[in-house]
Each structure stands twice: as C-alpha cells, then as structure tokens.
Design an enzyme around this catalytic site. Structure first.
Site, short mmCIF file in Angstrom:
data_model
loop_
_atom_site.label_atom_id
_atom_site.label_comp_id
_atom_site.label_asym_id
_atom_site.label_seq_id
_atom_site.Cartn_x
_atom_site.Cartn_y
_atom_site.Cartn_z
CD1 TRP A 12 -39.35 69.82 -29.89
CD2 TRP A 12 -41.10 69.99 -29.03
NE1 TRP A 12 -39.03 70.16 -28.86
CE2 TRP A 12 -40.26 69.51 -27.77
CE3 TRP A 12 -42.54 70.15 -28.61
CZ2 TRP A 12 -41.27 69.45 -27.20
CZ3 TRP A 12 -43.28 70.11 -27.59
CH2 TRP A 12 -42.40 69.72 -26.19
CD GLU A 97 -38.26 70.29 -42.38
OE1 GLU A 97 -38.64 70.78 -41.46
OE2 GLU A 97 -37.53 68.85 -42.49
CB SER A 210 -29.18 62.44 -38.39
OG SER A 210 -30.29 62.18 -39.29
N GLY A 231 -33.77 68.30 -34.35
CA GLY A 231 -34.79 68.20 -34.83
C GLY A 231 -36.02 67.11 -33.77
N GLY A 232 -35.51 65.57 -34.69
CA GLY A 232 -36.44 64.65 -33.53
C GLY A 232 -35.61 64.00 -32.16
#
Ligand code: 13P
Length: 250
Positions: A12, A97, A210, A231-232
């Site tokens: 998240w 990141e 992605s 992720g997203g």
C-alpha cells in the site's frame, strides 16, 4: 521439491487511513480458500488495526520496512519486533523506493533481513534494475548482484520470498516482455540455488511493477513467476481480487 505456493502481496506504500480497512476486509471476504497465499502490507500505522480486522482470514499482514536493531535512538523507525507485535507476519525489505530515497545498500537490506528473521517475520526482499541498467544491458548482472548481497546465508532453512521489480515498471504502466520477465526470474532462481543449494528452489519469486487485472494471468503463468507484488492495484479490493483470480490453477 514442491513448487512454492504462489503469493500475491499488496504494497500500500504511503496510502491508507482507517476507512481503507474496508478494502482489506473486502479482499479477505473474496480470498480463495486455497491455492494461493495473500498478504497486504499497509503503512505501519495500520498494521495493528488491519491485523485485527483480518484475524482468522486467509490474508496475512506485513510491514513495508524495518530497522535492523531491536530498539534504540532511531527516531521515526520501526523495528521488526514492533511489526510482529502489531500482528505482521511478513515485511517488505529493499524496495527500490527505499533503496533510491534512503540510499539503502544491499548490506543494509541484508541487516534488515536478519532483523526480520530474528522477529520471525517472513522477508519479501525486492530487487530490480533501473532503466539505465536495462538499456545498458546490465539487468542480469545488477539483479543477481542484489540477490547475492541482499540475502544473507542466515536465510538458509527459513521462509522468505524474493520480488523482482524493475524500477522503470513501477507505477508507470510499463511492463517488461514476458520473455524478459522469464529470463530474470530464471537468473534469480539459479542464483538462489547457488546460494542455498536445493532449498533455493523453494522461495516464491514474485514479479512486481504495473501488475493489474488485465495483465496478471499472463504474467503469473510465466515459468518461475511465483506470484506478484502489487502497488497501486492493491488499494482497491476489486482490482486486487482481479489479479488474484489470474493465479494459475485457481
Ligand atoms: P505498482 O504496482 O503501482 O507499479 O507498484 C509496484 C510496487 O512497487 C510494489 O512494491
């Protein structure tokens, strides 16, 4: 040696206040009974509440990072023991990141892996090349170097997972070709066998970058892809469950 059970894990990142727990609950409600492991890694502020909300469900909770030490004067950091006490069973380590923003070296990542093992958390160790690495033809060298140096020998006999996340594919909508994903995953598997012997066949190697419902099934069917780090698309139950539905054999 049996094939690892696929793991679909949601990262998240720095998203999620209390109301987002309803998405986690919806994911747990829609989780398949068998054939896949599911995990959600919310911000640390939600780990305890999410663990309580998902208690007894098929979805594990994980952290997104931990400090190498048990405790100390490390303002803003969270230890592996703190995550475990809050209900986490896993922890993402070495995400690109963090490698980029906080200059986390392979050595630092390895020290965090040891901390995770100390606290009985399953580490999900991330590796991946930048666009410059890929364009320079260095992908396999970079990724296998990261695997060798981020995964300490202490992992022998312990449960862990590796996530291959090309930096240029994260949050961009871009993904490598299926052949490129297979090539890197095979190189990671060979490196794990080299480091850990026959036990190197056991850990799932996730693909991340992605992943969405529309491409999940084809990516998850690639040889040596043992799941996904999302992720997203892990922030919405419908998208995450759409990815889970792409797991081979479900
Ligand atoms: P996206 O799925 O948003 O590309 O993020 C991937 C990722 O970084 C998971 O750790």
């Amino acid at each position: 040696m049996s094939a690892p059970v696929p793991l679909i894990a949601g990262n998240w990142k720095m998203h999620g206040l209390g109301p987002a727990l309803s998405e986690a609950r919806a994911i747990a409600a829609g989780a398949p009974a068998a054939g896949v492991r599911l995990a959600l890694c919310p911000p640390s502020t939600l780990v305890e509440r999410m663990s309580a909300a998902l208690a007894g469900s098929a979805v594990s909770v994980g952290g997104q990072d931990c400090h190498p030490e048990v405790a100390g004067a490390f303002t803003g950091d969270v230890s592996a023991e703190m995550l475990a006490e809050a209900g986490a069973r896993m922890v993402i380590l070495g995400h690109s990141e963090r490698r980029a923003t906080y200059a986390e070296s392979d050595e630092i990542v390895a020290s965090k892996v040891r901390a995770a093992l100390r606290a009985e958390l399953e580490p999900i160790v991330c590796v991946g090349e930048t666009l410059a690495d890929r364009e320079g033809g260095r992908t396999l060298d970079v990724v296998t170097w990261q695997v060798r140096n981020s995964l300490p020998q202490d992992l022998s006999g312990r449960a862990f997972t590796v996530a291959y996340e090309p930096v240029w594919a994260i949050g961009t909508g871009l993904t490598p070709s299926l052949a490129d994903i297979e090539e890197v995953h095979r190189a990671i598997r060979d490196t794990l066998r080299d480091q850990f012997g026959p036990a190197g066949a056991e850990p799932a190697i996730l693909y991340g970058g992605s992943v969405k419902p529309a491409n999940a099934a084809e990516i998850l069917a690639v040889p040596e892809v043992g799941g996904a780090l999302v992720g997203g698309a892990s922030l919405k139950a419908g998208d995450f469950l759409g990815i889970v539905a792409g797991t081979p054999g479900l």
